[in-house]
Structures are given as C-alpha cells and as structure tokens.
Design an enzyme around this catalytic site. Structure first.
Site, PDB file in Angstrom:
ATOM      1  N   HIS A 110       0.849  -1.212  -0.093  1.00  0.00           N
ATOM      2  CA  HIS A 110       0.024   0.144  -0.001  1.00  0.00           C
ATOM      3  C   HIS A 110       0.848   1.123  -0.005  1.00  0.00           C
ATOM      4  CE1 HIS A 110      -3.443  -2.506   0.235  1.00  0.00           C
ATOM      5  NE2 HIS A 110      -3.854  -2.391   1.540  1.00  0.00           N
ATOM      6  N   HIS A 184      -9.878   2.087   0.261  1.00  0.00           N
ATOM      7  CA  HIS A 184      -9.734   1.039   0.965  1.00  0.00           C
ATOM      8  C   HIS A 184     -10.780   1.174   2.129  1.00  0.00           C
ATOM      9  CE1 HIS A 184      -8.075  -2.129   3.733  1.00  0.00           C
ATOM     10  NE2 HIS A 184      -6.902  -2.306   2.497  1.00  0.00           N
ATOM     11  N   GLU A 323     -11.793  -3.588  -3.183  1.00  0.00           N
ATOM     12  CA  GLU A 323     -10.800  -2.685  -3.594  1.00  0.00           C
ATOM     13  C   GLU A 323     -10.597  -2.851  -5.070  1.00  0.00           C
ATOM     14  OE1 GLU A 323      -7.355  -2.934  -0.673  1.00  0.00           O
ATOM     15  OE2 GLU A 323      -8.599  -4.480   0.088  1.00  0.00           O
TER      16      GLU A 323
END
Length: 377
Positions: A110, A184, A323
């Site tokens: 991420h 997210h 996602e």
C-alpha cells in the site's frame, strides 16, 4: 427560493506539525451522505438508508481524527502509489532496478511506510448543486518511498445520483513509473456500529479467475486460478460465511479471503464488478469499475485491538473491503495487465458505488429495487 446547500466544510483535526485536517460533507435528497477527510483523501463516513428508511453509517473508521493518526489501518483511505503488494519491495523498470521501502515483511504494501493514506491532501475544488463533489490533490515527489517520477494525483468524490457515490482518480507523471490507486473502505451494510459481522452478507463477484497467493500474500508464479468448484466462486452470489472456513489451502494462507479477483477486460468505462447485500438492513451495494482486478478482503486481521466508531472494538469479519485496482505485484509480472505510466499519459481510475434495496425475502435470488429516486443506471 434559494437552494439548500448540499456541501459543508469543517475542521476535523490537526496534525502534529499544526496542519489542519478538514472534512467535507456531501449530501443529497435521497438520504445518502458522504463525509470525506483530507487526511488520506479518506471516506470517513457513508450514511445510507436501510429498507425502512433509517440511515446508518456503513463504513468502519473513527469518530475523531486522533484515531486515524494513532495507528495505520487504511480505514476509507486512498491507497498509493501502489495498492496491494510488490514482492521483495523491488522491481525492474526499463532495465533499472527500483528499490522500494519494505513495510510488509520483505514486501512493499500500500505504497510503503508513508503511503498516500498518511498524507494530508489539499482541497482544490468543491461543487455544490445536484451533483455535489469535492476534489482533493496530492503531489508525490520523485523518489518518494522509492518510486520514480514526480506524480500529481487528483481524487474526486461525487454524489452522482440520490443513491450513487462515484470516485474518480487521475495521475500524471514526469518520468516513467508505476501507478495503482484504490480506495480501502471497510463495508458493513448492517451498520458500522450494529454489532453484526458481514458473514451473512451475500457477495457476488463478476470473475471467473482469482490469483492464488503465497504466505506473504504475493501471487504465485502461475496463471490465474479458475474459481469453479472452489470457495472463491462468487459468480452466482454466496453468503460470505458459507465457505470462509472451508479447509482450502488458499483460505488457510489468507486467513480468509484476501485475494485479487480477475475482472473481465474493459475499456475506460466502468462495468459491473461486485454486489454485496445484507439481509437484516436490506441494503445492497453494487460496485462498478474500470479496473482489471478486485481485491476482496474479509477483515481477517482485525483483532480487537482497535476501538473505532462508537467505541466498538473491530474484530475479524466485522467488515469487508472491495478494492478495485491493478493486480498485485504487476511490476514483477509481465504476464499481468500493466501498471506502467509514462509522461504525457493520464492514469484514470473510476469506481461507482450504487445503493439499492433488496426486495423482501429476495436477497438469495439477487433481486433488488432502486431506493427512492435512484438513477437506475
């Protein structure tokens, strides 16, 4: 007669350096209300009416800014530069090695140690009226977290209909790089403070294949796996809890669902990717996107150590993340759809969240009806 404002802007918190974190509230006549904070360009709250018209917040997070700052959990955040994982925190780009920050074992997750979710974005535009919106921007410097190229990113949250929330993201670079953005949000259609988990939610995913992963959640060196005859077959709609504890090697390695589903190829237009329906509230979420993959994460690592909205301790399966983004580890996998971005090109990500009501007793048959005032698109 003057129109009633559908946008409100206020202070939400203050960073240690004194920078102000703002929150923008978007609302419409149908009852849908989105609250966006500049920290991480995050969806802090999403209020949606249930089948009886009662509004509840359906995304996990925190009531105050201190919770977001105290511990990184990605609640509602914009993820970048690269959502999901890159193996070994490195990849080759035009013959040169790019070394990233490793923050998930030996891998990069991420965006690294300080991804876009940990940045305070700036508000560049607010639009009132029938389609209220807020646009936030962030400029990522060349070399940030190891990624090449200065990257200018914009994220626009917009209420596109009485029961529709759209998310549009664009990015431009001055040097060849890789880009993979997503949101997210952790969804619980029964309500973030309902005390119910999402195991009774019925999930549909428009994917014939998924990516099997290793112990580090990196895709295995093999082609995508067929979902047929596995617990990963959500094509016809299945309650999440029905097979999540089946003795399947991929459920063991992921501690549940934490896998990329391979969506059908598409143009830049968003197409149907997933549907989530909750039997108790009657809320139905349909997700449309132009992205090649959908990461389905069943909240496997929520362990009760985080107190969220209403002081509720978040535990495993209290929410699910859907996602849309490029496939994980794409920079190391030339057989995967590319995440490369060159100067002069524009990265475009479009996701649409459309809410409906399930017809009484019809969740199992995938029947739904628009909420009052729905656009029907």
């Amino acid at each position: 007669m003057p129109s009633v404002p559908r946008v409100a802007r206020s202070r939400f918190g203050v960073l240690p350096d004194g920078s102000e974190v703002e929150r923008v509230l978007l609302q419409c006549d149908g009852g849908l209300e989105a609250r966006i904070i500049t920290y991480g360009a995050s969806l802090q709250a999403l209020l949606v009416p249930d089948v009886a018209g009662r509004r509840d917040d359906i995304v996990l997070g925190h009531d105050s800014f201190e919770g977001y700052l105290a511990r990184r959990q990605f609640f509602g955040a914009t993820i970048g530069r690269y959502a999901n994982r890159i193996a070994g925190a490195r990849f080759m780009l035009d013959g040169a090695e790019v070394q990233l920050a490793a923050n998930n074992g030996s891998n990069s997750l991420h965006g690294g140690l300080e991804g876009f979710d940990r940045r305070n974005w700036r508000i560049v535009r607010i639009e009132d009226g029938n389609r209220p919106a807020v646009t936030l921007a962030y400029s990522s410097a060349d070399g940030e977290e190891g990624y090449p190229g200065a990257l200018d990113v914009e994220v626009t949250w917009r209420l596109t209909g009485p029961m529709e929330l759209s998310l549009d993201m664009t990015a431009r670079t001055d040097r060849i790089t890789v880009v993979n953005l997503t949101n997210h949000s952790f969804f619980n259609l029964s309500g973030a403070c309902s005390g119910q988990n999402i195991l009774d939610h019925r999930l549909t995913v428009a994917a014939d294949h998924f990516l099997a992963i290793d112990a580090g959640a990196i895709p295995l060196p093999q082609p995508p796996s067929a979902v047929e005859d596995t617990p990963f077959d959500f094509r016809a709609g299945v309650e999440i809890g029905t097979r999540i504890r089946n003795d399947h090697p991929q459920l063991r390695v992921g501690r549940g669902y934490d896998h990329n589903f391979c969506l059908a190829p598409s143009s830049d237009d968003a197409r149907f990717a997933a549907r989530l329906a909750a039997p108790t509230s009657g809320r139905v979420l349909e997700l449309f996107t132009n992205q090649p993959g959908l990461q389905v994460y069943s909240g496997n690592f929520l362990d009760g150590s985080i107190a969220g909205k209403g002081g509720r301790l978040y535990r495993q399966s209290d929410a699910i993340c859907l996602e849309p983004h490029a496939w994980p580890d794409t920079p190391n996998r030339p057989d995967f759809p590319t995440a490369r971005l060159s100067p002069g090109e524009i990265y475009r990500h479009t996701t649409l969240y459309r809410f409906t009501h399930a017809i009484q007793g019809a969740i199992g048959t995938q029947s739904a009806v628009e909420l009052p005032g729905g656009s029907g698109r």
